[in-house]
Design an enzyme around this catalytic site. Structure first.
Site, PDB file in Angstrom:
ATOM      1  CG  HIS A  96      49.872  15.607  29.202  1.00  0.00           C
ATOM      2  ND1 HIS A  96      49.106  15.181  28.134  1.00  0.00           N
ATOM      3  CD2 HIS A  96      51.165  15.375  28.854  1.00  0.00           C
ATOM      4  CE1 HIS A  96      49.906  14.707  27.193  1.00  0.00           C
ATOM      5  NE2 HIS A  96      51.154  14.812  27.598  1.00  0.00           N
ATOM      6  CD  GLU A 168      51.286  18.528  26.486  1.00  0.00           C
ATOM      7  OE1 GLU A 168      51.212  17.371  26.062  1.00  0.00           O
ATOM      8  OE2 GLU A 168      50.447  19.028  27.257  1.00  0.00           O
TER       9      GLU A 168
END
Length: 252
Positions: A96, A168
């Site tokens: 992430h 992302e």
């Protein structure tokens, strides 16, 4: 037949025992009609056991937000894939942007975490994406290629095919800038083409999620893009009505 939808909620560092119970109960109830969509919640470590007790036997799956690259040993504060598996986790987020940026996790460490999860039959949700500076320097494709290649080099293309990818756009998170559905689609298409260099079949079948501030009011437009199969949802996953709406939007 096309790829199934996939929506994963990332609670980040939020939650309480009381709020979790209410949220999980609402999500289970509100997504009972889901068809051809996987619904997953990735919760903080201390709440995984509670989440397991609430969701076990339901259609909603659960997972972790991070995992150690090591399976056991003197690694204070770390949580291994064995531990996640003990608590029924089917998925775990690796790479992430917040882990990469705030905790210095580079591509090699992310690849090792990816492999560690798969070695214990947990499906990694591999996050890739570029920063604002990288995008403005036209490095988007180069950065994402390096992030993907690190995993392929360590674990192999077949292993990548047994994962879920989440794009992302770090440049569009908390910067006031917004990625349009077409901008998101362009990067998803690149990711698929990059994987196709190794395997056309895996490229066609792998689920690629969008992780750039998906909300109920933009989910449907994003999910209609041909290479966007669902979303990795942050803040909206903490609001039952929002998360349910996003899951339902992924059916189309």
């Amino acid at each position: 037949m096309g790829r199934a939808g996939f929506v994963a909620g990332n609670w980040k560092m939020h939650g309480s025992l009381v709020r979790n119970q209410e949220l999980l109960d609402a999500v289970v109830s509100g997504t009972r009609s889901l068809q051809n969509v996987s619904c997953v919640v990735c919760v903080p470590y201390p709440y995984i056991a509670q989440t397991q007790s609430v969701l076990e036997g339901s259609h909603v799956l659960w997972g972790g937000q991070n995992v150690s690259q090591y399976h056991h040993g003197a690694y204070t504060g770390e949580v291994s894939a064995d531990m996640l598996a003990d608590l029924g986790c089917r998925y775990v987020i690796v790479g992430h942007s917040e882990r990469r940026t705030l905790f210095g996790e580079g591509n090699q460490v992310v690849a090792e975490k990816f492999r560690a999860a798969q070695e214990r039959s947990i499906t990694p949700i591999l996050c890739v994406g570029e920063t604002l500076a990288q995008r403005e320097s036209d490095e988007t494709e180069q950065v994402i290629a390096m992030q993907l290649d690190a995993v392929i080099d360590l674990a192999g293309i077949e292993a990548l095919g047994q994962s879920v990818i989440a794009y992302e756009p770090v440049w569009a998170i908390g910067t006031g800038k917004t990625a349009t559905p077409q901008q998101a689609q362009d990067v998803h298409k690149f990711i698929r083409s990059r994987i196709a260099v190794h395997s056309g079949g895996i490229a066609e079948n792998i689920q690629i999620l969008y992780g750039g501030s998906v909300k109920a009011d933009n989910a449907r437009e994003l999910f209609t893009m041909p290479d966007i199969d669902g979303g990795l949802i942050g803040g909206a996953s903490l609001v039952a009505a929002e998360f349910i709406s996003i899951c339902l939007a992924a059916q189309n």
